[in-house]
Design an enzyme around this catalytic site. Structure first.
Site, PDB file in Angstrom:
ATOM      1  N   TYR A  70       0.839  -1.201   0.000  1.00  0.00           N
ATOM      2  CA  TYR A  70       0.000   0.000   0.000  1.00  0.00           C
ATOM      3  C   TYR A  70       0.875   1.252   0.000  1.00  0.00           C
ATOM      4  CZ  TYR A  70      -3.712  -3.228   1.551  1.00  0.00           C
ATOM      5  OH  TYR A  70      -4.601  -4.271   1.668  1.00  0.00           O
TER       6      TYR A  70
ATOM      7  N   HIS B 140      -0.490 -12.027   1.261  1.00  0.00           N
ATOM      8  CA  HIS B 140      -1.491 -11.174   0.619  1.00  0.00           C
ATOM      9  C   HIS B 140      -2.171 -11.864  -0.563  1.00  0.00           C
ATOM     10  CE1 HIS B 140      -2.295  -6.585  -0.092  1.00  0.00           C
ATOM     11  NE2 HIS B 140      -3.401  -7.298  -0.118  1.00  0.00           N
TER      12      HIS B 140
ATOM     13  N   SER C 282     -13.195  -4.687   2.217  1.00  0.00           N
ATOM     14  CA  SER C 282     -14.165  -4.009   1.352  1.00  0.00           C
ATOM     15  C   SER C 282     -15.610  -4.388   1.686  1.00  0.00           C
ATOM     16  CB  SER C 282     -13.871  -4.301  -0.128  1.00  0.00           C
ATOM     17  OG  SER C 282     -12.635  -3.758  -0.512  1.00  0.00           O
ATOM     18  N   PRO C 283     -15.993  -4.353   2.967  1.00  0.00           N
ATOM     19  CA  PRO C 283     -17.370  -4.721   3.334  1.00  0.00           C
ATOM     20  C   PRO C 283     -18.402  -3.715   2.843  1.00  0.00           C
ATOM     21  CG  PRO C 283     -16.245  -3.771   5.219  1.00  0.00           C
ATOM     22  CD  PRO C 283     -15.204  -3.952   4.147  1.00  0.00           C
ATOM     23  N   LEU C 284     -17.939  -2.549   2.394  1.00  0.00           N
ATOM     24  CA  LEU C 284     -18.850  -1.541   1.838  1.00  0.00           C
ATOM     25  C   LEU C 284     -18.735  -1.483   0.308  1.00  0.00           C
ATOM     26  CD1 LEU C 284     -18.297   1.316   4.443  1.00  0.00           C
ATOM     27  CD2 LEU C 284     -20.134  -0.371   4.367  1.00  0.00           C
ATOM     28  N   GLY C 285     -18.223  -2.560  -0.286  1.00  0.00           N
ATOM     29  CA  GLY C 285     -18.107  -2.595  -1.739  1.00  0.00           C
ATOM     30  C   GLY C 285     -17.249  -1.475  -2.287  1.00  0.00           C
ATOM     31  N   ARG C 286     -16.094  -1.247  -1.618  1.00  0.00           N
ATOM     32  CA  ARG C 286     -15.174  -0.160  -1.991  1.00  0.00           C
ATOM     33  C   ARG C 286     -15.900   1.195  -1.996  1.00  0.00           C
ATOM     34  NH1 ARG C 286     -10.583  -2.722  -3.243  1.00  0.00           N
ATOM     35  NH2 ARG C 286     -10.728  -4.834  -4.079  1.00  0.00           N
ATOM     36  N   GLY C 287     -16.839   1.333  -1.074  1.00  0.00           N
ATOM     37  CA  GLY C 287     -17.566   2.581  -0.922  1.00  0.00           C
ATOM     38  C   GLY C 287     -18.824   2.679  -1.762  1.00  0.00           C
ATOM     39  N   PHE C 288     -18.998   1.775  -2.722  1.00  0.00           N
ATOM     40  CA  PHE C 288     -20.136   1.870  -3.620  1.00  0.00           C
ATOM     41  C   PHE C 288     -21.456   1.674  -2.891  1.00  0.00           C
ATOM     42  CE2 PHE C 288     -22.964   0.659  -7.098  1.00  0.00           C
ATOM     43  CZ  PHE C 288     -22.577   1.529  -8.106  1.00  0.00           C
TER      44      PHE C 288
END
Length: 335
Positions: free
Chosen positions: A66, A132, A211-217
């Protein structure tokens, strides 16, 4: 829903991953603070980490890739003086050279990677060390054998894998107990339900959902591909492009409708769904802003009824999202 007040400690409960690693019930993904999600703000990112710790979000997730190591430096600087409060996780295995990506699970590389990560983080050990991505050219037994040596030396407390298939997980666990498997998991990425969660539960391994928020989507904040900066890598993901973007917006609209009925945000509802998947599941929503962090923490208090869970299952059956998770899925271990 009330956001925890300033100074509140322990607002987030704890959960236990395999091998007895106690972590906050939701963690903090730190990737976006340094890379791939557009503009960064070092000062705000450090403030967000400090706020997370104050709220009891003590499970911090980073990786050597990262920001080409910059994220580990950021996290290490932010937790200086507070190391005892933190369950620190980092990862190795993605190698970028001359703009080209490769994956390495070579035993000698495992040791090189941990030494470099410890130096950047400014710590003498990490609590959870993940491979990873699985190196399909190196037997997983050899990679995990090298990782186990780091445990024996005290440089690593627990071992993890990321995006590994059930057979890989079983083979790795036979060499040294695996504490956590990290993979993408959300309402629109339910792939782990196709055998991976069954395998981790069979072996007593915890599951960490990135990504539990779908990368913010799934928060509903994005209405067009133009909402992303040119250097935001989401703009180049299949789910964020063309017809897939529009079809996925229709899915988000359903979340927003149910969230409005419940007087919570769409993102909070999506995060509450992941938290409802089991006490062995720990989501690590990523953010670089305190306001979004506080919104996520408040989601821990949301209880979903059986009817609401049934509605979400109807809205988001497996495979509901349009488009692949990545433009190149070849690095995902499918067994």
């Amino acid at each position: 829903m009330e956001v925890p007040s300033a100074g509140t400690v322990g607002a987030v409960d704890t959960r236990t991953l395999g091998q007895g690693l106690e972590v906050s019930a939701q963690g903090l993904g730190c990737m976006g603070m340094s890379a791939w999600y557009g503009e960064t703000d070092l000062e705000e990112s450090v403030a967000a980490i400090h706020r997370a710790l104050d709220l009891g979000v003590t499970f911090l997730d980073t990786a050597d890739v990262y920001g080409a190591g910059e994220n580990e430096k950021l996290v290490g600087g932010a937790i200086a003086g507070r190391r005892d409060e933190v369950v620190l996780a980092t990862k190795f295995g993605n190698v970028f050279k001359d703009g080209q990506r490769s994956i390495s699970g070579r035993p000698e590389y495992v040791r090189e990677a941990i030494e470099a990560s410890l130096a950047r983080l400014g710590v003498d050990h990490v609590d959870l060390y993940y491979q990873h991505r699985v190196d399909k050219t190196v037997p997983i037994e050899e990679t995990v054998g090298a990782m186990a040596e780091l445990v024996a030396e005290g440089k690593v407390r627990h071992l993890g894998l990321s995006e590994a298939a059930p057979d890989t997980i079983r083979r790795a666990h036979a060499v040294h107990p695996i504490t956590a498997l990290q993979s993408e998991y959300s309402l629109w990425s339910r792939d782990p339900e196709d055998g991976i969660l069954a395998a981790t539960r069979e072996l007593g391994i915890g599951f960490v959902a990135y990504s539990p928020l779908g990368r913010g989507f799934l928060t509903g904040r994005f209405r067009s591909p133009d909402d992303f900066d040119d250097d935001d890598f989401r703009k180049h993901h299949p789910r964020f492009q063309g017809e897939s973007f529009q079809r996925n917006l229709e899915l988000v609209a359903r979340v927003e409708e149910l969230a409005a009925e419940k007087d919570v945000t769409a993102g909070q509802l999506a995060l509450a769904w992941v938290l409802s998947r089991g006490d062995d599941v720990v989501p690590i929503p990523g953010t670089k802003r305190r306001s979004y962090l506080e919104e996520n923490v408040a989601a821990s208090e949301i209880e979903l009824t059986a009817d609401e869970l049934e509605q979400l299952d109807t809205f988001f059956p497996r495979g509901a999202a349009s488009g692949d998770r990545y433009a190149d899925m070849s690095a995902i271990d499918t067994g």
